[in-house]
Structures are given as C-alpha cells and as structure tokens.
Design a protein around this motif. Structure first.
Motif, PDB file in Angstrom:
ATOM      1  N   ASN A 298       0.810  -1.222   0.000  1.00  0.00           N
ATOM      2  CA  ASN A 298       0.000   0.000   0.000  1.00  0.00           C
ATOM      3  C   ASN A 298       0.846   1.277   0.000  1.00  0.00           C
ATOM      4  OD1 ASN A 298      -2.434  -1.396   0.046  1.00  0.00           O
ATOM      5  ND2 ASN A 298      -2.534  -1.436   2.288  1.00  0.00           N
ATOM      6  N   ARG A 299       2.173   1.133   0.049  1.00  0.00           N
ATOM      7  CA  ARG A 299       3.035   2.299   0.238  1.00  0.00           C
ATOM      8  C   ARG A 299       2.794   3.386  -0.807  1.00  0.00           C
ATOM      9  NH1 ARG A 299       7.511   3.267   2.977  1.00  0.00           N
ATOM     10  NH2 ARG A 299       7.666   1.086   3.609  1.00  0.00           N
ATOM     11  N   PHE A 300       2.682   3.002  -2.056  1.00  0.00           N
ATOM     12  CA  PHE A 300       2.608   3.993  -3.124  1.00  0.00           C
ATOM     13  C   PHE A 300       1.257   4.712  -3.149  1.00  0.00           C
ATOM     14  CE2 PHE A 300       5.448   0.518  -4.519  1.00  0.00           C
ATOM     15  CZ  PHE A 300       6.641   1.223  -4.402  1.00  0.00           C
ATOM     16  N   ILE A 301       0.173   3.968  -2.919  1.00  0.00           N
ATOM     17  CA  ILE A 301      -1.140   4.610  -2.903  1.00  0.00           C
ATOM     18  C   ILE A 301      -1.284   5.492  -1.662  1.00  0.00           C
ATOM     19  CG2 ILE A 301      -2.315   2.664  -1.768  1.00  0.00           C
ATOM     20  CD1 ILE A 301      -3.801   4.825  -4.546  1.00  0.00           C
ATOM     21  N   VAL A 302      -0.671   5.102  -0.545  1.00  0.00           N
ATOM     22  CA  VAL A 302      -0.679   5.935   0.658  1.00  0.00           C
ATOM     23  C   VAL A 302       0.098   7.221   0.412  1.00  0.00           C
ATOM     24  CG1 VAL A 302       0.112   6.098   3.054  1.00  0.00           C
ATOM     25  CG2 VAL A 302      -1.020   4.015   2.260  1.00  0.00           C
ATOM     26  N   TYR A 303       1.235   7.095  -0.241  1.00  0.00           N
ATOM     27  CA  TYR A 303       2.051   8.270  -0.577  1.00  0.00           C
ATOM     28  C   TYR A 303       1.225   9.271  -1.384  1.00  0.00           C
ATOM     29  CZ  TYR A 303       5.752  11.007  -2.826  1.00  0.00           C
ATOM     30  OH  TYR A 303       6.545  12.024  -3.294  1.00  0.00           O
ATOM     31  N   LYS A 304       0.571   8.786  -2.423  1.00  0.00           N
ATOM     32  CA  LYS A 304      -0.228   9.675  -3.272  1.00  0.00           C
ATOM     33  C   LYS A 304      -1.404  10.257  -2.490  1.00  0.00           C
ATOM     34  CE  LYS A 304      -0.208  11.220  -7.520  1.00  0.00           C
ATOM     35  NZ  LYS A 304       0.982  11.868  -8.116  1.00  0.00           N
ATOM     36  N   ALA A 305      -2.022   9.446  -1.604  1.00  0.00           N
ATOM     37  CA  ALA A 305      -3.145   9.924  -0.798  1.00  0.00           C
ATOM     38  C   ALA A 305      -2.716  11.058   0.124  1.00  0.00           C
ATOM     39  CB  ALA A 305      -3.730   8.774   0.017  1.00  0.00           C
ATOM     40  N   LEU A 306      -1.550  10.918   0.732  1.00  0.00           N
ATOM     41  CA  LEU A 306      -1.059  11.964   1.638  1.00  0.00           C
ATOM     42  C   LEU A 306      -0.739  13.243   0.876  1.00  0.00           C
ATOM     43  CD1 LEU A 306       1.201   9.817   3.987  1.00  0.00           C
ATOM     44  CD2 LEU A 306      -1.055  10.766   4.499  1.00  0.00           C
ATOM     45  N   LEU A 307      -0.218  13.102  -0.330  1.00  0.00           N
ATOM     46  CA  LEU A 307       0.024  14.292  -1.148  1.00  0.00           C
ATOM     47  C   LEU A 307      -1.290  14.980  -1.499  1.00  0.00           C
ATOM     48  CD1 LEU A 307       2.796  13.146  -3.683  1.00  0.00           C
ATOM     49  CD2 LEU A 307       3.067  14.454  -1.562  1.00  0.00           C
ATOM     50  N   LYS A 308      -2.269  14.191  -1.884  1.00  0.00           N
ATOM     51  CA  LYS A 308      -3.560  14.764  -2.259  1.00  0.00           C
ATOM     52  C   LYS A 308      -4.236  15.434  -1.063  1.00  0.00           C
ATOM     53  CE  LYS A 308      -8.001  13.728  -4.414  1.00  0.00           C
ATOM     54  NZ  LYS A 308      -8.899  12.700  -4.988  1.00  0.00           N
ATOM     55  N   ALA A 309      -4.055  14.852   0.117  1.00  0.00           N
ATOM     56  CA  ALA A 309      -4.656  15.407   1.329  1.00  0.00           C
ATOM     57  C   ALA A 309      -3.831  16.555   1.910  1.00  0.00           C
ATOM     58  CB  ALA A 309      -4.815  14.311   2.372  1.00  0.00           C
ATOM     59  N   LYS A 310      -2.709  16.861   1.241  1.00  0.00           N
ATOM     60  CA  LYS A 310      -1.814  17.922   1.721  1.00  0.00           C
ATOM     61  C   LYS A 310      -1.298  17.625   3.128  1.00  0.00           C
ATOM     62  CE  LYS A 310      -3.650  21.696  -1.139  1.00  0.00           C
ATOM     63  NZ  LYS A 310      -4.307  20.805  -2.093  1.00  0.00           N
ATOM     64  N   ARG A 311      -0.925  16.365   3.327  1.00  0.00           N
ATOM     65  CA  ARG A 311      -0.379  15.934   4.610  1.00  0.00           C
ATOM     66  C   ARG A 311       1.025  15.356   4.408  1.00  0.00           C
ATOM     67  NH1 ARG A 311      -3.409  15.362   9.074  1.00  0.00           N
ATOM     68  NH2 ARG A 311      -1.303  15.320   9.981  1.00  0.00           N
TER      69      ARG A 311
ATOM     70  N   ASP B 142       3.452  16.198   5.909  1.00  0.00           N
ATOM     71  CA  ASP B 142       4.101  16.082   7.214  1.00  0.00           C
ATOM     72  C   ASP B 142       4.103  14.650   7.738  1.00  0.00           C
ATOM     73  OD1 ASP B 142       1.183  16.749   7.361  1.00  0.00           O
ATOM     74  OD2 ASP B 142       1.491  16.300   9.491  1.00  0.00           O
ATOM     75  N   LEU B 143       3.271  13.799   7.146  1.00  0.00           N
ATOM     76  CA  LEU B 143       3.203  12.401   7.569  1.00  0.00           C
ATOM     77  C   LEU B 143       4.109  11.502   6.733  1.00  0.00           C
ATOM     78  CD1 LEU B 143      -0.637  12.078   8.242  1.00  0.00           C
ATOM     79  CD2 LEU B 143       1.204  12.407   9.908  1.00  0.00           C
ATOM     80  N   ILE B 144       4.906  12.122   5.848  1.00  0.00           N
ATOM     81  CA  ILE B 144       5.892  11.388   5.066  1.00  0.00           C
ATOM     82  C   ILE B 144       7.275  11.791   5.579  1.00  0.00           C
ATOM     83  CG2 ILE B 144       6.803  10.928   2.759  1.00  0.00           C
ATOM     84  CD1 ILE B 144       4.111  11.982   1.650  1.00  0.00           C
ATOM     85  N   GLY B 145       7.976  10.885   6.191  1.00  0.00           N
ATOM     86  CA  GLY B 145       9.276  11.234   6.753  1.00  0.00           C
ATOM     87  C   GLY B 145       9.769  10.171   7.704  1.00  0.00           C
ATOM     88  N   TYR B 146      10.691  10.564   8.589  1.00  0.00           N
ATOM     89  CA  TYR B 146      11.322   9.617   9.507  1.00  0.00           C
ATOM     90  C   TYR B 146      10.911   9.829  10.957  1.00  0.00           C
ATOM     91  CZ  TYR B 146      14.256   8.487   5.515  1.00  0.00           C
ATOM     92  OH  TYR B 146      14.703   8.096   4.275  1.00  0.00           O
ATOM     93  N   GLY B 147      10.069  10.827  11.202  1.00  0.00           N
ATOM     94  CA  GLY B 147       9.649  11.100  12.563  1.00  0.00           C
ATOM     95  C   GLY B 147       8.711  10.042  13.109  1.00  0.00           C
ATOM     96  N   PRO B 148       8.518  10.010  14.420  1.00  0.00           N
ATOM     97  CA  PRO B 148       7.665   8.980  15.040  1.00  0.00           C
ATOM     98  C   PRO B 148       6.200   9.085  14.634  1.00  0.00           C
ATOM     99  CG  PRO B 148       8.272  10.673  16.642  1.00  0.00           C
ATOM    100  CD  PRO B 148       9.099  10.928  15.422  1.00  0.00           C
ATOM    101  N   LYS B 149       5.776  10.239  14.147  1.00  0.00           N
ATOM    102  CA  LYS B 149       4.380  10.424  13.755  1.00  0.00           C
ATOM    103  C   LYS B 149       4.141  10.163  12.272  1.00  0.00           C
ATOM    104  CE  LYS B 149       2.778  11.729  17.796  1.00  0.00           C
ATOM    105  NZ  LYS B 149       1.772  10.911  18.525  1.00  0.00           N
ATOM    106  N   CYS B 150       5.184   9.930  11.529  1.00  0.00           N
ATOM    107  CA  CYS B 150       5.047   9.734  10.087  1.00  0.00           C
ATOM    108  C   CYS B 150       4.474   8.351   9.769  1.00  0.00           C
ATOM    109  CB  CYS B 150       6.402   9.909   9.401  1.00  0.00           C
ATOM    110  SG  CYS B 150       7.003  11.607   9.467  1.00  0.00           S
ATOM    111  N   LEU B 151       3.672   8.304   8.720  1.00  0.00           N
ATOM    112  CA  LEU B 151       3.058   7.040   8.313  1.00  0.00           C
ATOM    113  C   LEU B 151       3.978   6.248   7.401  1.00  0.00           C
ATOM    114  CD1 LEU B 151      -0.645   8.135   7.609  1.00  0.00           C
ATOM    115  CD2 LEU B 151       0.364   7.331   9.745  1.00  0.00           C
ATOM    116  N   ILE B 152       4.685   6.931   6.497  1.00  0.00           N
ATOM    117  CA  ILE B 152       5.581   6.230   5.580  1.00  0.00           C
ATOM    118  C   ILE B 152       6.893   7.003   5.462  1.00  0.00           C
ATOM    119  CG2 ILE B 152       3.760   5.136   4.227  1.00  0.00           C
ATOM    120  CD1 ILE B 152       4.155   7.299   2.114  1.00  0.00           C
TER     121      ILE B 152
END
Length: 621
Positions: free
Chosen positions: A567-580, A582-592
């Motif tokens: 699901n990584r790629f569809i999640v990536y695109k979803a987060l971009l579309k949702a303007k989130r 901030d949830l893409i990264g290495y922090g503890p709150k990031c999803l991917i």
C-alpha cells in the motif's frame, strides 16, 4: 430421513405423505439449525401441524428441481437464504466472491443473482397461479423501491419483479402462521391483506385505511430528494406499536406495507428455539465437504433478537426492529444442555447473544406501550436519559451457563456495544474480561471522525478511548494479557480523504495493524445506503459527501493499512492529495518513509498512477 425435513419424494413416502402443504425454496444449502431462517419457518409450521418440505439451492437453469416435491397444497415459500444473493456473490468493489459459506464445500455459484426473483418466476412458469410467499433478508430489505448498488439503479419492489403474492418482512414466524391458517381455511391468497408484517400489491386503495403514501417508484427513480423523503417515512414507521401502513405507487398498481408484526413474547421465543432442529447440515452435503456456515453457530446460543444500537449502515432496524425480544434463561440453559450432549461438543460455547450481545433487555420500559422514539436514538451520539442501564439478566445467564457440567468456557463473539457498557455501572466488564474472552475482544468503533460517527449512528472517539482504557485497567486488575481488536470502516458516507488520514493517525497511535478492513457496502434498506445514493441525510436534509471514485476509495482503504508494503505507493499519493506531507518522513508520527524517487518511479509506471493522475485532473468534492 425422518429427522430432517423432506427433500425428496422418497422422504415424503417414508412419512406416508402424498402431498405437502408448503414447499420452501431456499438459496442456501439445507442446514437444520435455529440460526438459519428456512429451518425456523419450516419447523414452526411443522409444529403447528403442516407438512413441509425443502428444495435447497435448486438448479434455476432447469425446471426439474422445482418439480421434485410436486405441487404444494397451500403454497410455495421462497427465500434467497441468510444473505441477500447479490451481497453473497459480490464484494464492495463488485468483484466475484470465490467462496460461499452457505453452500456445500464453501463453493460459490450455487444460487442465481437476485435469487428470489429467479426462483419465483420459475415457479410461475411451472405451476401457474399457485400461491407464492417470499421472505428472508433479500425480500425484507427490497420491499420498497430501493437503490441497488450492484446495478447502480433504483429497482422497484421485489414483489413486482418476483410476481409473488405476499411478502413477509421481518423474522416472519407470526406472519407465516397467520397466513397458513387462512390458506388452510380456504381463503384465497389475494384476499389475505391484513396480516401485520406483510406487503402486498393492489390496484385499488379503497380498503386501505390510515395509510401514509410515499413518493412513487417512478418519482424516486428520477428524483433523489423524493427518494430521501420516501426513505425517511419508511424508516420512521418501522415500529410495531406506533407505525402506520405505507403505500407506494408503481405504474398503475400500489405496494402496500402493513404495519410491522408485534414483537415476540418470551414464551413465543422459547417455543421457536425448542423446536426439534438437527443442529447441522443435511447428510447429503457430507461428501461435498459440509456447509461451512455451521461452524460458527453450531455451538452458539441466540439469547435475543432486535437491536437498539441504531447503526445507520446496518439492516437490523428494518428487519428485526429496535425492540429487544428475549428468551427466558430456562430456555437458553436447556438449549445449552442439548449442545453439551452433541458428539462434537468440546466444552466450548462459542457465543451467547444476538445482533448485539449485551442488549439483553428493551432499552426503555415504555417501548411496548408507545413504541420506539421516532426521531431519537437510544445510544448515539450520547445515551438517552431514559435508557435502561443494566446487564443484570445477561450476567445471571452467563453464570448459569458457566455452571453447567461439561462446559469449559462460554465465549461472547456476537459483538459488544462498548458505549452501552460504559453507560452501565455494574460488574459486566470484569465478568467479560475474566470469563468470556480468550486473548482478544473484537469491537467496532467503525471510525473516529465525529462527523463520520454521527452519520454512522455511532458514539464518538472519546467513548472508545475511555473504554479501551477501562479494558486495559481491568485486565491489569485480573492479571490477564488481553487485547482489543477494533474494526474500522472505510468510505462510509461523510468520510473524506481528510477523515481517512485522521483515522490512520489514530491507528498509528494505537500501534495497531488491522488485518481486515471493511469497505462500506450500500446494501438495500439502510439509512447509510440512502445517504450514499442521494448525497443527503434523509433525517436532517443536510448534504453528505460520498466517496464514489474507486481511486479515492482505494486510498481510504490503504490508509487504514498504511504499514502494508503493497500500500506504500497509494498511501504516498493519498497523503500528497490530502496535503499531509508532514506524515511522510522519519519522525515517530510519520506514516511512511520518504523514498520519493523510488515512489515516483513506481507511480509513473503503474496502472494505479495512471488512474490517479486521470482523476486528479477532475474536480472532486
């Protein structure tokens, strides 16, 4: 075989029967167990002196199976089985299901699409004007003009398409006995128009009194506002005490729904569950691998019917009603004793409950006098001040079952309403954790966005959080390691991509990895389906966002399982579309993790990317 109901002429001859009073045509394999509607209806008719046989899963491409028991004296009874035949066959994405737990060996393909319609038309072709009565979940929820998700159309009442004479909605025991008595007395089926809990078709409303007429089939097919108005009336009048007759025109005829049947008394419930069921599938299926559906219910006990939970995506309100109908403790214990004597019993009762296990008594003491509240729910978004708050009877029942010889453990698997549990101040949570689960407890918060839970008819996130904390503390108190398994739903009306991201963050904070994700399926007859089709809440008139784009639905689903590598790629695109981002990264709150280059490369070459990019060029919301 005399223990099972007749399925062949040879069985009839063994009973010295030349002709049957009723023949039941079922879309399910024949399982003689009180969790299967055909078994209940046939056994209660048998108890009252009628000769009944079953034709299970007839070959609809031929006439031979329909003729094998002859022509019944009083009529045919037709049901698709325990599920709507379209839901049984197709997933939320309209893909073919390869298994069917209600068929021999669990194999699909044993029943036609829209089974009730197909079976009835075959019967008309063969037997002409023989009385045909339809019932079960498919007939019950398709009794009015309704939205059909699988064809994406409004279909008229199933009574018209099936050409049946009567439709029984709800559970049906009261109705079938009254109808059978009138047919036995020689009354023509066309004259049986006053039985509560039934629908019929007429071209003349001169003898229909005190009825509410809803917008016609033609009007609701063209106008979503009219569909919403019709549904609101149908929804509010589903009460046996205060409900009124409903009329809906279709062409030059009218569908007439009589008021719902009265709730069963304790004595009537006890009678139904004391009938001589064989509690398993017919032996003819043994060589085919049996019928898988029996596995979950063979050693389970139904304690009650009905549900006052009011989940808008659930059909229970339209089928069993909101008023709880309970069995006596003596009846349930007596059935449990029968289970302990079965050769396959290993000491475990798998479930004790109903649509919701801990709803064991009516939610309000005055319901049987004035009916349920028309525009008010019992539990959500907050419990009613008049709510009966007690698990006492249920706790006593569970203790009585645990005390039976040969019973090692009694499980509760049919669902706990944690919001009701939190509203009741008693010992039920401790009893539950100490005795009735083993490692995991499945619960259904469904979503955590307050906007979405309100549209679902569910309690909000804070109630679940408090329950989860109480559950954790209770298990610490009793020194057990047990865990909650929450179910969540994607793409319910009202749920946007923003809400899906909020749910994903909640799942992240729980450190939970959902193995299963439930996509919303618009099944006939539910309030949520009305919202899905019309884009409005029929109870309030407010506009409701509905995710119908397959790509967005895929995104919402993938976000709930964002840890799954596929699901990584569809999640990536979803987060971009949702303007989130901030949830893409290495922090503890990031999803991917970022990995932008590999993601982009994959997306450019994938079919998913092409679909997403095409959709991105269009305006949504």
């Amino acid at each position: 075989m005399k223990d099972f109901l007749p399925i062949s002429k040879a069985d009839m001859q063994n009973r010295n029967w030349d002709i049957l009073d009723f023949i039941f045509i079922s879309g399910d394999a024949y399982v003689d167990h009180p969790s299967f509607g055909p078994a209940i209806i046939c056994r209660i008719l048998e108890k009252h002196g009628y000769k009944v046989g079953i034709i299970a899963q007839p070959d609809w491409k031929s006439i031979d199976d329909f003729k094998k028991l002859g022509k019944p004296k009083l009529g045919f009874l037709v049901s698709s089985g325990n599920l709507d035949s379209m839901l049984n066959k197709f997933t939320a994405s309209k893909k073919f299901r390869h298994t069917d737990s209600y068929s021999p060996g669990g194999h699909s393909g044993h029943r036609p699409d829209r089974a009730v319609v197909v079976y009835c038309n075959r019967l008309r072709e063969i037997f002409g004007k023989v009385p045909i009565i339809i019932g079960g979940i498919e007939a019950s929820l398709r009794r009015f003009a309704h939205y059909d998700y699988w064809s994406d159309t409004i279909r008229r009442s199933i009574l018209f398409d099936s050409r049946a004479d009567l439709l029984i909605y709800g559970m049906g025991e009261k109705q079938i006995l009254e109808i059978a008595a009138e047919l036995h007395q020689g009354i023509e089926i066309a004259a049986i128009t006053t039985v509560k809990g039934t629908c019929y078709v007429t071209s003349n409303l001169d003898y229909v009194w005190d009825a509410i007429e809803v917008p016609s089939c033609e009007l609701v097919s063209k106008n979503k506002q009219s569909f919403s108005e019709a549904f609101k009336v149908e929804y509010f009048e589903q009460d046996a005490i205060r409900g009124k007759t409903i009329v809906q025109a279709s062409g030059n005829q009218y569908l007439v729904q009589n008021v719902p049947a009265l709730p069963l008394t304790v004595e009537e419930m006890d009678e139904i569950y004391a009938l001589p069921y064989q509690r398993t599938y017919h032996p003819i299926y043994e060589a085919m691998g049996g019928v898988p559906a029996i596995q979950e219910v063979q050693f389970s006990l139904v304690s009650h019917r009905g549900c006052f939970g009011g989940c808008h995506f659930c059909a229970i309100v339209s089928h069993q009603g909101r008023i709880i109908q309970s069995r006596s403790q003596e009846s349930i214990v007596a059935e449990a004793e029968i289970l302990t004597k079965l050769p396959e019993f290993k000491g475990y009762i798998h479930d004790v409950g109903g649509p919701t296990a801990n709803f064991h008594v009516p939610s309000c003491k005055s319901q049987l006098e004035r009916g349920t509240c028309r525009e008010k729910q019992c539990l959500a978004p907050t419990p009613c001040k008049n709510l009966t708050k007690s698990h006492t009877d249920y706790i006593e029942l569970l203790r009585a079952l645990r005390a039976l010889p040969k019973v090692k453990k009694v499980f509760i698997r049919s669902g706990i309403r944690f919001d009701y549990l939190m509203a009741v101040k008693d010992d039920f949570l401790e009893e539950l954790c100490r005795y009735h689960i083993s490692g995991q407890l499945k619960v259904a918060p469904e979503h955590i966005s307050e906007k979405v839970t309100n549209l679902m008819g569910k309690s909000n996130k804070s109630v679940y959080v408090r329950f989860a904390d109480a559950f954790k503390k209770m298990n610490q108190k009793i020194n057990k390691k047990q865990y909650l398994v929450p179910y969540f739903m994607s793409s319910h009306p009202g749920a946007s991509l923003k809400d899906a991201v909020e749910l994903a963050e909640f799942i992240r904070d729980l450190n939970y990895r959902p193995e299963q994700v439930q996509d919303f399926i618009p099944t006939p007859g539910t309030l949520s389906t009305c919202m899905y089709y019309t884009g409005m809440n029929p109870l309030t008139g407010e506009t409701v966002y509905v995710a119908k784009d397959p790509v967005e639905k895929q995104m919402q689903r993938a976000l709930m399982q964002y840890r799954d590598p596929k699901n990584r790629f569809i999640v990536y695109k979803a987060l971009l579309k949702a303007k989130r981002e901030d949830l893409i990264g290495y922090g503890p709150k990031c999803l991917i993790r970022p990995q932008e280059h590999s993601v982009e490369k994959h997306l450019k070459n994938s079919d998913v990317s092409k679909k997403i990019n095409r959709k991105s060029d269009r305006k949504h919301d």
